[in-house]
Design an enzyme around this catalytic site. Sequence first.
Site, PDB file in Angstrom:
ATOM      1  CG  ASP A 162       8.519  56.110  52.362  1.00 22.11           C
ATOM      2  OD1 ASP A 162       9.182  55.551  53.199  1.00 22.11           O
ATOM      3  OD2 ASP A 162       7.399  56.325  52.589  1.00 22.11           O
ATOM      4  CE1 TYR A 163      13.777  60.853  56.529  1.00 22.60           C
ATOM      5  CE2 TYR A 163      15.149  58.837  57.018  1.00 22.60           C
ATOM      6  CZ  TYR A 163      15.003  60.228  56.928  1.00 22.60           C
ATOM      7  OH  TYR A 163      15.945  60.771  57.626  1.00 22.60           O
TER       8      TYR A 163
END
Lengths: 257, 482
Positions: A162-163
């Site tokens: 996600d990051y």
Amino acid sequence: MKLKFRDKVILVTGASRGIGAAIAKAFAAEGGLIIVNYRTSEAAALSVVDACRKAGGEAIAIAADVTDSQAVAAMAERIGQDIGRLDVVVNNAFAPYRFDPEQRQRFPEISWGAYRAQFDGAVGAAYAVCRAMLPLLDRGQGASIVNIVSDLVAQPSIPYHDYTTAKAALIGFSRNLAGELGPQGIRVNCVAPGLVHPTDSSAATKEDVRETLIAQTPLRRLATPNDVAGAVLFLASEWSGFVTGQTLHVDGGLVME
Amino acid sequence: MKVFAGHLPGLSRDDVEWREATFSAWGESVKVMLPVLHEAQARALCADIRAHAGARLKTMEVARIAAAIDAAIARLLDRDHPLRREAERLLPVVTGYDPETVRLGLTSYLKTFRLPQLKRFLAEDFGNPGVLDAFEPTPKGGFVRAYGPELLLHVWAGNVPGLSLWSLICGLLVKAGSVGKLASAEPLMAGWFASLLAEIDPEIGACLAIVWWKGGDAAAADIFLHEADTVMAYGSNATLAGLRARLPVTTRFLPHGHKIGFGMIGREALDSRKAAAVARLAACDVIRYEQQGCYSPQMIFVERGGPVSPAGFARHLGHELAAAASRHPRRRLSAGDAGAVAAWRNAQELQALDGAATVLGGPGDPWSIVHVESPEPLHPSGLYRTLKLVAVDSLEEVPALVGRFRHFLQTAGVAASPERLHRLAALLGAVGVTRVAALGGMTSPEAGWHHDGRFSLLDLVTMTEIERGAELAAEGFAPYVD
């Protein structure tokens, strides 16, 4: 010697600690006027302001959650009233994230909400800040926007899905903005650090992960907050006056592109 | 910030006079309160420890003591335990070592005292550790039992964090009542460990005390030196000689003086791939504890003939030291230490003037390497990441170059092939080296090592034997005799 950022106004988001604080102090040491943006850590932000003044610059702290467009608009208004212009914007703040290689979530476990939260924290924040600050940047000459991304985009040594996906989107965002703002004399670039140590966010990264990264890194160490600050200052200065839409890796050569 | 040092069972904080010592590093300072006991207090404390040890420790099975040590160590290994957090916060300020070195050093050191390691340690010295609990049969006939001292005095020195635990744990394992004298340069770990033990097993906690007296205060030292029946002491030869001169002749004295370590790198470890990795390991040994440990390298001998020359290796090592400085910064040196480093550098630069040496690293860098091409005997460095690399045609020359320091030798860090490791070890042992370690592991002796080549536990005990003849004679007096 003429200080590189004398009379320049620099906004650094998420500047109360870690990389953001180091960037703020580095600009201050070159004579800049720093807007130390923070979300909640007022005491830490004030100590950065203090350090900036000691380093030879000027600084004020302004609280604003950069994912909240109203708060960002209020910050822009205050900068407009108090100072009247802006030369450099450094989008450093990002959504809280725990970099823990052992406890990280694997793909099937990650909700779309987690992606969205990172997207909001990276692209959403840059979007809100750039939109609100653009009128102030227009008044300066040779303005520059620097967005902090990650070398994980080029090489996901640890897949923080996600990051890293959000940071990849921020690179795309930056290139488009560079294309559009170039004709107005505003440059947009990214700095992509490797694992930065020491910071609060990287504290959970264990010794053996650090050792493995170091062993693969030609310059044989991890990035420090000051290493990142050096690249940011370069991309904010006239030394990089003909550079836009680029991503500068600050990771000791781990990624070469 | 104020913290009380020591562990004084039976005495309350108000009973004791405290002397304040202030330590500063890394932008913080700590006030450490050191206990100063009056003569009567000191004598009473020694008598109490001796009596408690006689009544409790001596009658416990060694397994219970090892379990308590294990439990205390587990807490110190737990990074969320308040004492561990305190140690990580205060020890960098007190010792000046960077916080990362302290954190990593504590973990790698403490984990050598977990229960399996303690068992290995006992087995290493005793074969059958049961001799610490009871008379055990011996192969030659008869029975034997080991007795530790009634009162063992430890006199610690130096600032390597937690070094005191080593001898303290040795003493506990042989059931000695222990009184430890804190090193003024690291006065915290021993007291923390003792108080943890007291919390875990109060009966054991009552059998050890951690005290302090000012270095050179002969009157204070004499009280303890005369009460103890065994004294284990660390420090310079002058300090040790001073202690020995004041000891009663019947007191057993176990000194650990200053030592000089060195590294040896064979040509087989210097190919294009391995050289950089070996340089990293060597840098790790240099940085950990700023070369102040007895096991730290002061010089490294580098063999010619590999794809990477000694000069090339020096460049690699220089870069590793430079790269490590961001993560493990060297503390700001005191005027005295900075003077010693500068004097060392000046001497090397003088040698460099006539082309005999190459100095890497500038006066402003937190490290210096000097590289020489002609063989030189072992010599101490200026500490604080100063190191001489000596090129040799063959590592077999090294024993002759270090031999004149026979009484100061301890650890050699060796990077060489298995066959050469054994051949070199034989030569090194003959000139007085007592520990051959892997490069990169010089500052982390393994569990159960023989410190300075001695038997850490066996040296503390006396053996009582029941001779075979006594057994046979007793048969004659048995009620069931026919």
